[in-house]
Design an enzyme around this catalytic site. Structure first.
Site, PDB file in Angstrom:
ATOM      1  N   ARG A  51       3.687  -3.741  -6.220  1.00  0.00           N
ATOM      2  CA  ARG A  51       4.781  -2.755  -6.301  1.00  0.00           C
ATOM      3  C   ARG A  51       5.944  -3.296  -5.475  1.00  0.00           C
ATOM      4  NH1 ARG A  51       4.373   3.647  -5.523  1.00  0.00           N
ATOM      5  NH2 ARG A  51       3.687   3.385  -7.666  1.00  0.00           N
TER       6      ARG A  51
ATOM      7  N   LYS B  60       8.902 -11.553   8.166  1.00  0.00           N
ATOM      8  CA  LYS B  60       9.474 -12.767   8.761  1.00  0.00           C
ATOM      9  C   LYS B  60      10.415 -13.454   7.779  1.00  0.00           C
ATOM     10  CE  LYS B  60       5.148 -13.712  11.233  1.00  0.00           C
ATOM     11  NZ  LYS B  60       3.989 -14.609  11.233  1.00  0.00           N
TER      12      LYS B  60
ATOM     13  N   HIS C 281       6.529   1.185 -15.001  1.00  0.00           N
ATOM     14  CA  HIS C 281       5.293   1.503 -14.265  1.00  0.00           C
ATOM     15  C   HIS C 281       4.194   1.628 -15.329  1.00  0.00           C
ATOM     16  CE1 HIS C 281       2.576   2.927 -11.336  1.00  0.00           C
ATOM     17  NE2 HIS C 281       3.293   3.869 -10.756  1.00  0.00           N
TER      18      HIS C 281
ATOM     19  N   ARG D 101      -1.165   7.378  -4.544  1.00  0.00           N
ATOM     20  CA  ARG D 101      -2.055   7.365  -5.700  1.00  0.00           C
ATOM     21  C   ARG D 101      -2.256   5.984  -6.302  1.00  0.00           C
ATOM     22  NH1 ARG D 101      -0.173  12.200  -4.958  1.00  0.00           N
ATOM     23  NH2 ARG D 101       1.645  10.983  -4.429  1.00  0.00           N
ATOM     24  N   THR D 102      -1.161   5.267  -6.535  1.00  0.00           N
ATOM     25  CA  THR D 102      -1.301   4.000  -7.261  1.00  0.00           C
ATOM     26  C   THR D 102      -2.152   3.020  -6.453  1.00  0.00           C
ATOM     27  OG1 THR D 102       0.850   4.407  -8.251  1.00  0.00           O
ATOM     28  CG2 THR D 102      -0.051   2.196  -8.506  1.00  0.00           C
TER      29      THR D 102
HETATM   30  C1  NCD Z   1       5.686   7.461  -9.155  1.00  0.00           C
HETATM   31  C2  NCD Z   1       6.281   6.102  -8.828  1.00  0.00           C
HETATM   32  O1  NCD Z   1       5.974   5.523  -7.786  1.00  0.00           O
HETATM   33  O2  NCD Z   1       7.054   5.660  -9.657  1.00  0.00           O
HETATM   34  N1  NCD Z   1       4.520   7.775  -8.477  1.00  0.00           N
HETATM   35  C3  NCD Z   1       3.327   7.225  -8.856  1.00  0.00           C
HETATM   36  O3  NCD Z   1       3.183   6.040  -9.026  1.00  0.00           O
HETATM   37  N2  NCD Z   1       2.320   8.073  -9.085  1.00  0.00           N
HETATM   38  C4  NCD Z   1       6.680   8.550  -9.178  1.00  0.00           C
HETATM   39  C5  NCD Z   1       7.525   8.831  -7.971  1.00  0.00           C
HETATM   40  O4  NCD Z   1       7.516   8.119  -6.974  1.00  0.00           O
HETATM   41  O5  NCD Z   1       8.254   9.829  -8.033  1.00  0.00           O
END
Ligand code: NCD
Length: 333
Positions: A131, A110, A159, A80-81
């Site tokens: 991320r 590497k 997040h 999703r993100t």
């Molecule tokens: C979450 C995350 O990556 O922190 N998911 C997200 O970004 N929608 C929650 C999760 O991984 O459980």
């Protein structure tokens, strides 16, 4: 509805001409923590996210960010993100460098350091979404980057963009945030979405928070103390049944398997909660069930057909909120 700002409209759908508008101090900013957002900025993002929804529903997209490039750098899995940031950028006419299919295909495999990777990507792009599994990584990247860095999850830290879309969803579903009873369920220790959302909720009045988790996955002490110091009504329990009747929002999370150092501990708690239709019959008629997703058994599939299940609407809201954020940090909204 409250928490909306009256702003000059970003789009004129008659002529599709873009208006010159304020970015509320977000232009050129990194987005590292929800602590950067006061209620004024939140109201601004909500208003813009609404406009983005209108834009997508009416005409699909526009060329507000034409000529801009987003680098999407994901050192951890994501559906999703990453997809919503890419969709957000593309619906606004921008382009994307997607490094989301595993950094094993990049020079990270590497042994390249995060600062070097960031200083490379900023040569090609105008904004970087990152991320990374380590707490503090987004801040580190931002210290090196000359373009805005947006934190898409730094380990068990924060997040922020998820929390913004979570808050936007609560507001869309229930019309307000002040005065609500919000129950968070699952992995409150490692769940970064819970940490960010809890921090944002501290800005609102008379919010009651209920935290439901196994003993080993309780909310971090520092965050709990912050809530108590700020006078919030807080309750902790191991049992969803204790909170379901009074909750306005049930925010369910996955047990974060990848954060456990001892796999035996994960096995002990992995199936500790399941929201079922039986439980839902005890909830308020206007309650909403949310989940940042992915779910791995915490919400039974039968619940999906209940109108109170908001998690897929929440997914869609994520795209609107990220459209608003990208436009704001790039100084275009
Ligand atoms: C979450 C995350 O990556 O922190 N998911 C997200 O970004 N929608 C929650 C999760 O991984 O459980």
């Amino acid at each position: 509805m409250e928490q909306m700002q009256t702003l000059p409209k970003l789009f004129d759908f008659g002529t599709m001409l873009q208006k010159t508008v304020s970015t509320n101090g977000l232009a050129g900013q990194d987005i590292i923590s929800v602590n950067q957002f006061d209620r004024d900025k939140l109201a601004y993002i909500f208003t813009r996210s609404h406009e983005m929804r209108e834009l997508v529903e009416r005409v699909g997209g526009c060329d507000l960010l034409k000529g801009y490039v987003l680098a999407c750098l994901f050192y951890e899995p994501s559906t999703r993100t990453s997809a919503s940031f890419i969709a957000a950028m593309e619906r606004l006419g921008g382009d994307v460098i997607p490094i989301t299919q595993g950094v094993q295909f990049s020079s990270v495999s590497k042994g390249e350091s995060l600062p070097d990777t960031i200083r490379t990507l900023e040569q090609y792009s105008d904004v970087i979404v990152l991320r990374h599994p380590e707490i503090g990584s987004a801040k580190l990247a931002a210290d090196y980057a000359s373009v805005p860095v947006i934190n898409a999850g730094d380990g068990a830290g924060e997040h922020p963009t998820q929390a913004l879309l979570d808050l936007f969803t609560i507001r869309e579903e229930l019309g307000r945030i002040d005065g609500l009873k919000i129950a968070m369920v699952g992995d409150l220790r490692y769940g970064r979405t819970v940490h960010s959302l809890t921090r944002l909720l501290m800005q609102y009045d008379d919010v009651s928070l209920r935290f439901v988790s196994p003993e080993i996955l309780r909310l971090p002490m520092a965050l709990m103390n912050e809530l108590i110091d700020r006078g919030f009504k807080v309750r902790e329990t191991h049992n969803v049944a204790d909170v379901i009747e009074n909750a306005d929002v049930l925010y369910v999370t996955r047990i974060q398997k990848e954060r456990f150092s001892d796999p035996k501990q994960y096995e002990e708690v992995k199936d500790c909660y399941e929201i079922t239709m039986e439980l839902m019959t005890r909830a308020k008629e206007k309650m909403v069930v949310m989940h940042p997703l992915p779910r791995v058994g915490e919400i039974h599939y039968h619940v999906d057909d209940d109108p109170r299940a908001a998690y897929f609407r929440q997914v869609r809201n994520g795209m609107y909120v990220r459209m608003a954020l990208l436009a704001a940090v790039l100084g275009k909204a």
